[in-house]
Scaffold this motif. Structure first.
Motif, mmCIF file in Angstrom:
data_model
loop_
_atom_site.group_PDB
_atom_site.id
_atom_site.type_symbol
_atom_site.label_atom_id
_atom_site.label_comp_id
_atom_site.label_asym_id
_atom_site.label_seq_id
_atom_site.Cartn_x
_atom_site.Cartn_y
_atom_site.Cartn_z
ATOM 1 N N LEU A 256 0.929 -1.103 0.143
ATOM 2 C CA LEU A 256 -0.141 0.140 0.120
ATOM 3 C C LEU A 256 1.125 1.205 -0.098
ATOM 4 O O LEU A 256 1.603 1.456 0.993
ATOM 5 N N ALA A 257 0.857 2.117 -1.151
ATOM 6 C CA ALA A 257 1.885 3.029 -1.235
ATOM 7 C C ALA A 257 1.980 4.032 -0.407
ATOM 8 O O ALA A 257 2.942 4.524 0.165
ATOM 9 N N ASP A 258 0.728 4.636 0.242
ATOM 10 C CA ASP A 258 0.756 5.453 1.213
ATOM 11 C C ASP A 258 -0.510 5.400 2.156
ATOM 12 O O ASP A 258 -1.361 4.495 1.597
ATOM 13 N N PRO A 259 -0.858 6.049 3.301
ATOM 14 C CA PRO A 259 -1.943 5.779 4.110
ATOM 15 C C PRO A 259 -3.449 6.004 3.427
ATOM 16 O O PRO A 259 -4.349 5.543 3.795
ATOM 17 N N ASP A 260 -3.136 6.797 2.299
ATOM 18 C CA ASP A 260 -4.443 7.127 1.758
ATOM 19 C C ASP A 260 -4.678 6.617 0.535
ATOM 20 O O ASP A 260 -5.829 6.719 -0.192
ATOM 21 N N SER A 261 -3.860 5.413 0.138
ATOM 22 C CA SER A 261 -4.043 4.618 -1.064
ATOM 23 C C SER A 261 -5.409 3.740 -0.870
ATOM 24 O O SER A 261 -5.596 3.467 0.332
ATOM 25 N N THR A 262 -5.739 3.490 -2.021
ATOM 26 C CA THR A 262 -7.093 2.677 -1.722
ATOM 27 C C THR A 262 -6.738 1.063 -2.808
ATOM 28 O O THR A 262 -7.763 0.653 -2.802
ATOM 29 N N GLU A 263 -5.627 1.225 -3.299
ATOM 30 C CA GLU A 263 -5.002 -0.106 -4.012
ATOM 31 C C GLU A 263 -3.827 -0.506 -3.732
ATOM 32 O O GLU A 263 -3.125 0.072 -3.566
ATOM 33 N N TRP A 264 -3.645 -1.908 -3.815
ATOM 34 C CA TRP A 264 -2.304 -2.541 -3.601
ATOM 35 C C TRP A 264 -1.474 -2.683 -4.956
ATOM 36 O O TRP A 264 -2.221 -2.926 -5.783
ATOM 37 N N THR A 265 -0.253 -2.623 -4.895
ATOM 38 C CA THR A 265 0.611 -2.689 -5.864
ATOM 39 C C THR A 265 1.580 -3.967 -5.564
ATOM 40 O O THR A 265 2.114 -3.907 -4.483
ATOM 41 N N LEU A 266 1.644 -4.882 -6.693
ATOM 42 C CA LEU A 266 2.379 -5.931 -6.487
ATOM 43 C C LEU A 266 3.862 -5.615 -6.696
ATOM 44 O O LEU A 266 4.408 -4.929 -7.489
ATOM 45 N N GLU A 267 4.689 -5.856 -5.740
ATOM 46 C CA GLU A 267 6.266 -5.400 -5.581
ATOM 47 C C GLU A 267 6.873 -6.417 -6.133
ATOM 48 O O GLU A 267 7.694 -6.323 -6.940
ATOM 49 N N HIS A 268 6.782 -7.793 -5.655
ATOM 50 C CA HIS A 268 7.611 -8.982 -6.252
ATOM 51 C C HIS A 268 6.857 -10.251 -6.005
ATOM 52 O O HIS A 268 5.845 -10.371 -5.127
ATOM 53 N N ASN B 53 11.903 -6.756 1.026
ATOM 54 C CA ASN B 53 12.382 -8.137 0.143
ATOM 55 C C ASN B 53 12.304 -9.398 0.839
ATOM 56 O O ASN B 53 12.015 -10.382 0.156
ATOM 57 N N VAL B 54 12.380 -9.256 2.243
ATOM 58 C CA VAL B 54 12.556 -10.540 3.165
ATOM 59 C C VAL B 54 11.348 -10.875 3.651
ATOM 60 O O VAL B 54 10.811 -10.138 4.526
ATOM 61 N N VAL B 55 10.980 -12.204 3.651
ATOM 62 C CA VAL B 55 9.719 -12.605 4.317
ATOM 63 C C VAL B 55 10.303 -13.961 4.923
ATOM 64 O O VAL B 55 11.116 -14.941 4.462
ATOM 65 N N TYR B 56 9.743 -14.035 6.198
ATOM 66 C CA TYR B 56 10.078 -15.255 7.051
ATOM 67 C C TYR B 56 9.048 -16.232 7.238
ATOM 68 O O TYR B 56 7.964 -16.068 7.061
ATOM 69 N N PHE B 57 9.723 -17.627 7.239
ATOM 70 C CA PHE B 57 8.576 -18.853 7.023
ATOM 71 C C PHE B 57 9.093 -19.916 8.270
ATOM 72 O O PHE B 57 10.242 -19.927 8.642
ATOM 73 N N PHE B 58 8.221 -20.536 8.497
ATOM 74 C CA PHE B 58 8.286 -21.855 9.606
ATOM 75 C C PHE B 58 8.612 -22.780 8.766
ATOM 76 O O PHE B 58 7.718 -23.279 7.907
ATOM 77 N N LEU B 59 9.454 -24.047 9.132
ATOM 78 C CA LEU B 59 9.230 -25.200 8.529
ATOM 79 C C LEU B 59 10.042 -26.339 9.519
ATOM 80 O O LEU B 59 11.417 -25.937 9.614
ATOM 81 N N GLU B 60 9.522 -27.386 9.847
ATOM 82 C CA GLU B 60 10.180 -28.090 10.696
ATOM 83 C C GLU B 60 11.072 -27.761 11.845
ATOM 84 O O GLU B 60 12.403 -27.931 12.021
ATOM 85 N N GLU B 61 10.563 -27.007 12.733
ATOM 86 C CA GLU B 61 11.214 -26.326 13.934
ATOM 87 C C GLU B 61 12.298 -25.167 13.530
ATOM 88 O O GLU B 61 12.833 -24.597 14.263
ATOM 89 N N HIS B 62 12.323 -24.821 12.122
ATOM 90 C CA HIS B 62 13.147 -23.986 11.726
ATOM 91 C C HIS B 62 12.219 -22.587 11.403
ATOM 92 O O HIS B 62 11.390 -22.599 10.941
ATOM 93 N N LEU B 63 13.065 -21.453 11.528
ATOM 94 C CA LEU B 63 12.528 -20.139 11.198
ATOM 95 C C LEU B 63 13.704 -19.530 10.067
ATOM 96 O O LEU B 63 14.700 -19.431 10.329
ATOM 97 N N PHE B 64 13.032 -19.373 8.825
ATOM 98 C CA PHE B 64 14.063 -18.868 7.959
ATOM 99 C C PHE B 64 13.688 -17.949 7.085
ATOM 100 O O PHE B 64 12.551 -17.744 6.634
ATOM 101 N N GLY B 65 14.586 -16.784 6.527
ATOM 102 C CA GLY B 65 14.235 -15.834 5.878
ATOM 103 C C GLY B 65 14.603 -15.934 4.329
ATOM 104 O O GLY B 65 15.595 -16.556 3.994
ATOM 105 N N VAL B 66 13.579 -15.465 3.540
ATOM 106 C CA VAL B 66 13.928 -15.569 2.199
ATOM 107 C C VAL B 66 13.867 -14.354 1.535
ATOM 108 O O VAL B 66 12.816 -13.338 1.812
ATOM 109 N N ASP B 67 14.835 -14.046 0.653
ATOM 110 C CA ASP B 67 14.866 -12.882 -0.291
ATOM 111 C C ASP B 67 14.091 -12.939 -1.318
ATOM 112 O O ASP B 67 14.507 -13.855 -2.116
ATOM 113 N N VAL B 68 12.772 -12.429 -1.463
ATOM 114 C CA VAL B 68 12.006 -12.886 -2.589
ATOM 115 C C VAL B 68 12.337 -12.447 -3.948
ATOM 116 O O VAL B 68 12.316 -13.284 -5.080
ATOM 117 N N ARG B 69 12.840 -11.170 -4.182
ATOM 118 C CA ARG B 69 13.384 -10.758 -5.219
ATOM 119 C C ARG B 69 14.618 -11.788 -5.723
ATOM 120 O O ARG B 69 14.746 -12.060 -6.916
#
Length: 387
Positions: free
Chosen positions: A270-282, A316-332
Motif C-alpha cells: 500500500l503505497a501510502d496511508p491514503d492509498s486504496t489499491e495494492w501494488t504487486l512488488e515482487h 524483500n525478505v519474508v520469514y517462514f516456519f518449517l520443521e522447527e526452523h525459522l528462515f528468511g527468504v529474499d523473494v526478489r
C-alpha cells in the motif's frame, strides 16, 4: 529498563513470540523480555502476578501488539466459573455463557512499567479487534481501541481507552461494509501513521484515526483476485497470509493457493496511508527458491512452509516456519538469507501460524541502531504491574 550488565541487541528489531512464558523472576517484577537477534525468537516472560493460573491450550498470556515506542499490549484470559451474560446490542440480542475473564495490560519496556487497563462498561468483544497506537501528541500517551461492528447494520462502535482521558470512551462510527452479509474475520490490528488497521486476511483492511473526535472508517480490499469467499481458508489462512509494516509501508504477503497452479510468494504494497489499491512488488515460485544453493544448504525438505512475517526494514525478505526452523527468504533474489531453529513457548509446530509471532521494531534504548545479526543477545527488561 535493560540491565546495565546486558549488551544491547545488535539488531534494531526482533521477532517476538506472541505467547508469553510464565515464570517468577528473581527481581520479583511483573514481566521481563529476553531479546535475541532474528531469526531467533525473543520471548516475553510474565509472572503469576500477571497470569496467576497454570497455562492451558485455551488460556495463556498473548501479545496482541508490539509498538516501536516500546509498548506491548498483552491479553490474559483466565478461567472462571461459567456465568450467563446478557447481550443487548443493536441488531444482536440474547445471552451467552462466559467461561473466562480477560485482563489487558500495556507493558512499557522503556520505563519498566506495566499498566492494567480498567474493565470497560461495554465488554471487549474479541482480542483480534483490539489494537494499540501511540498518541500523535507524544508525551508517552497512547490509545487502546476495539472496533465493534453491529451485525446487519451500517454502524459500529469504536471502544477507546486513552491515557490522556484515563477512561474508556465509546465513539459511534459509520461501518463501511454493511449491509453485506459477510462478517469481518479479524486476525490482528496494526498501527501505522497514527492510525489503526484492522486486518481480515481473506478480504482486506479497515483503517481509521481513533484520536479523531468523529473517526471515519475506510475499507481497502485486497486485489480482486486475492479476495477469498466467506469462510474460504477458515482457520488456516494465517498459515499462508500476513499483513505487516515494512520500510514504513503496509505490506500484504500471500502464499495461499487457489486451484492447481504453482505455489508462489507474492508481496503487495500500500503505497501510502491514503492509498486504496495494492501494488504487486515482487513474486517468486517456491520451486525457484528450492533450486537455489542457499536453500539446499539449510537441509530443509522441499515442502510448502508456513508463513511467519515480513522483515520490518527490508520488504524483500519474508520469514517462514518449517520443521522447527525459522528462515528468511529474499523473494526478489529467490534465496535464503537466514535460517535458525526457533524456540516458541507454544503452539506445537503442526499448529504454527503467522499470528504466533510479531515483528517488533525496538525503541532506541534497546537497539544499537544497526542490523548486524548477532548469534544471541540476552537483554532482560523487568517491569512492575500498576493497577
Amino acid at each position: 529498563m535493560a540491565s546495565p550488565s546486558a549488551p544491547p541487541p545488535s539488531s534494531s528489531w526482533v521477532i517476538l513470540g506472541s505467547i508469553a512464558r510464565i515464570s517468577t523472576p528473581a527481581d520479583g517484577g511483573g514481566a521481563s523480555v529476553a531479546l535475541t537477534a532474528p531469526p531467533r525468537v525473543s520471548i516475553l516472560t510474565v509472572t503469576p502476578r500477571v497470569f496467576p493460573d497454570p497455562p492451558t491450550p485455551h488460556f495463556f498470556p498473548f501479545v496482541l501488539a508490539a509498538d516501536p515506542s516500546g509498548l506491548l499490549l498483552l491479553q490474559a484470559n483466565l478461567h472462571c466459573t461459567p456465568t450467563r451474560e446478557v447481550i443487548d446490542l443493536p441488531g444482536e440480542n440474547g445471552f451467552t455463557w462466559k467461561y473466562y475473564t480477560s485482563r489487558y495490560l500495556v507493558l512499557d519496556v522503556t520505563t519498566g512499567s506495566a499498566f492494567h487497563l480498567p474493565d470497560p462498561q461495554t465488554a471487549i468483544l474479541h482480542q483480534a479487534l483490539l489494537g494499540l497506537v501511540v498518541s500523535p501528541g507524544g508525551g508517552g500517551h497512547y490509545m487502546v481501541a476495539e472496533l465493534q461492528p453491529f451485525i446487519g447494520t451500517n454502524t459500529a462502535t469504536l471502544l477507546c481507552f486513552s491515557t490522556e482521558v484515563g477512561e474508556w470512551v465509546e465513539k459511534r462510527v459509520h461501518y463501511p461494509l454493511e449491509p453485506r452479509p459477510r462478517p469481518w474475520a479479524a486476525i490482528c490490528v496494526l498501527s501505522q501513521h497514527g492510525k489503526l488497521w484492522w486486518v481480515d486476511l481473506s478480504w482486506g483492511v479497515i483503517t481509521c484515526d481513533p484520536f479523531a473526535d468523529e473517526p471515519v472508517l475506510g475499507f481497502i480490499p485486497f486485489p480482486p483476485e486475492r479476495v477469498l469467499k466467506c469462510r474460504e481458508g477458515w482457520r488456516v489462512i494465517d498459515k499462508y497470509r500476513c499483513v505487516g509494516v515494512s520500510a514504513g509501508k503496509l505490506r500484504f504477503v500471500d502464499t495461499y493457493a487457489r486451484g492447481g497452479g504453482a505455489r508462489k510468494i507474492a508481496v503487495w504494497t500500500l503505497a501510502d496511508p491514503d492509498s486504496t489499491e495494492w501494488t504487486l512488488e515482487h513474486e517468486a515460485r517456491f520451486t525457484e527458491i528450492w533450486a537455489h544453493r542457499s536453500y539446499k544448504a539449510t537441509g530443509l525438505p522441499k515442502k510448502i512452509p508456513t508463513l511467519a512475517l515480513i522483515h520490518p526494514k527490508n520488504p524483500n525478505v519474508v520469514y517462514f516456519f518449517l520443521e522447527e526452523h525459522l528462515f528468511g527468504v529474499d523473494v526478489r533474489a529467490r534465496k535464503v538469507v537466514e535460517c535458525e531453529v526457533y524456540g516458541l513457548v507454544a503452539p506445537p509446530s503442526n499448529r504454527i501460524a503467522s499470528r504466533f509471532v510479531r515483528a517488533w521494531e525496538l525503541p532506541r534504548s534497546l537497539s544499537s541502531g544497526n542490523d548486524a545479526m548477532a548469534p544471541l543477545i540476552y537483554s532482560p527488561v523487568s517491569m512492575s504491574v500498576v493497577h
